[in-house]
Enzyme design. Structure first.
Site, short mmCIF file in Angstrom:
data_model
loop_
_atom_site.label_atom_id
_atom_site.label_comp_id
_atom_site.label_asym_id
_atom_site.label_seq_id
_atom_site.Cartn_x
_atom_site.Cartn_y
_atom_site.Cartn_z
N GLY A 59 -41.47 135.41 -54.96
CA GLY A 59 -40.54 134.68 -55.83
C GLY A 59 -41.27 134.13 -57.04
O GLY A 59 -42.50 133.97 -57.01
N GLN B 19 -42.73 128.81 -64.34
CA GLN B 19 -44.05 129.39 -64.04
C GLN B 19 -44.51 130.37 -65.10
O GLN B 19 -45.69 130.73 -65.14
CB GLN B 19 -44.04 130.09 -62.67
CG GLN B 19 -43.88 129.12 -61.50
CD GLN B 19 -43.96 129.85 -60.18
OE1 GLN B 19 -42.96 130.40 -59.72
NE2 GLN B 19 -45.12 129.87 -59.59
N CYS C 208 -48.37 129.65 -53.64
CA CYS C 208 -47.66 129.61 -54.91
C CYS C 208 -48.52 130.30 -55.96
O CYS C 208 -49.72 130.04 -56.02
CB CYS C 208 -47.39 128.16 -55.30
SG CYS C 208 -46.52 127.99 -56.86
N LEU C 209 -47.89 131.14 -56.78
CA LEU C 209 -48.65 131.86 -57.82
C LEU C 209 -49.28 130.89 -58.82
O LEU C 209 -50.25 131.24 -59.48
CB LEU C 209 -47.75 132.86 -58.54
CG LEU C 209 -47.21 134.01 -57.67
CD1 LEU C 209 -46.23 134.86 -58.46
CD2 LEU C 209 -48.34 134.87 -57.11
N HIS D 6 -38.33 126.77 -52.19
CA HIS D 6 -39.60 126.67 -52.92
C HIS D 6 -39.36 126.90 -54.42
O HIS D 6 -39.85 126.14 -55.26
CB HIS D 6 -40.57 127.72 -52.35
CG HIS D 6 -41.89 127.80 -53.06
ND1 HIS D 6 -43.09 127.51 -52.44
CD2 HIS D 6 -42.21 128.15 -54.34
CE1 HIS D 6 -44.08 127.66 -53.31
NE2 HIS D 6 -43.56 128.07 -54.47
N GLU D 7 -38.57 127.95 -54.75
CA GLU D 7 -38.36 128.27 -56.17
C GLU D 7 -37.47 127.23 -56.85
O GLU D 7 -37.71 126.86 -58.01
CB GLU D 7 -37.74 129.67 -56.32
CG GLU D 7 -38.58 130.83 -55.75
CD GLU D 7 -40.02 130.83 -56.23
OE1 GLU D 7 -40.31 130.33 -57.32
OE2 GLU D 7 -40.89 131.31 -55.47
N HIS E 69 -39.33 124.30 -58.00
CA HIS E 69 -40.03 124.50 -59.29
C HIS E 69 -39.13 124.10 -60.46
O HIS E 69 -39.62 123.63 -61.49
CB HIS E 69 -40.42 125.97 -59.47
CG HIS E 69 -41.72 126.35 -58.82
ND1 HIS E 69 -42.90 125.72 -59.10
CD2 HIS E 69 -42.02 127.32 -57.92
CE1 HIS E 69 -43.88 126.28 -58.39
NE2 HIS E 69 -43.37 127.25 -57.66
NI NI Z 1 -44.36 128.53 -56.36
#
Ligand code: NI
Length: 174
Positions: free
Chosen positions: A46, A51, A94-95, A136-137, A140
């Site tokens: 995701g 991000q 997480c990226l 999670h997304e 963000h």
């Molecule tokens: Ni993340």
């Protein structure tokens, strides 16, 4: 379409509250295609718009990694309306926080509304991994990281690593 640079922990855009998407045009759909390309290039499941430095309320999820035969999908202006009492614990990464994975407790199921890339409204009830990735997304989009959900002791243990990531993010920009 393009692979976009991913912003790291410490970048202010990741702490901002994302603005609602109002225009459902070709530009938005091109941006979504780039987000999907970026997510695939980074081998993520995701990715949220902040991000990649865009403070807008949308994320993409590679639903195909969760349910066979599904395609990557955009969730625009998502709102969680209900969460299950039941929770479960799963490891998250997480990226934007490379190198850190931790167990996170979250509601097992959620009910949400969102719009697709053409502005059509949808309602969805989901459980398990899809509910997990969506939470999670969507976090963000409110400036929240999974590390914020950990116990204060865990956060303390991670604080040096997080500071180092933030410092590297600064260096990359300079
Ligand atoms: Ni993340």
């Amino acid at each position: 379409m393009a692979v976009l640079p991913i912003r790291l922990y410490g970048d202010p855009v990741l702490r901002a509250k994302a603005k609602k998407v109002e225009k459902f045009d070709e530009e938005l759909r091109e941006f979504i295609a780039s987000m999907i390309e970026t997510m695939h290039a980074a081998e993520g499941i995701g990715l949220a718009a902040p991000q990649v430095g865009v403070s807008r309320a949308l994320c993409v999820i590679d639903v195909g990694l969760i349910e066979e035969g599904q395609l990557p999908k955009a969730f625009i202006n998502p709102v969680i309306h209900a969460s299950s009492q039941e929770t479960d614990v799963r490891e998250e990464g997480c990226l934007s926080i490379p190198g850190i994975t931790e167990d996170v407790r979250r509601p097992q199921g959620i009910r949400l509304s969102y719009q697709d890339e053409f502005g059509v409204e949808h309602e969805l009830e989901c459980q398990g991994l899809l509910a997990r990735v969506l939470q999670h997304e969507i976090d963000h989009l409110h400036g929240v990281f999974f590390t914020d959900k950990l116990s204060s002791i865990k956060r303390k243990m991670l604080s040096k690593k997080l500071r180092n990531i933030a410092r590297d993010a600064q260096k990359e920009k300079a």
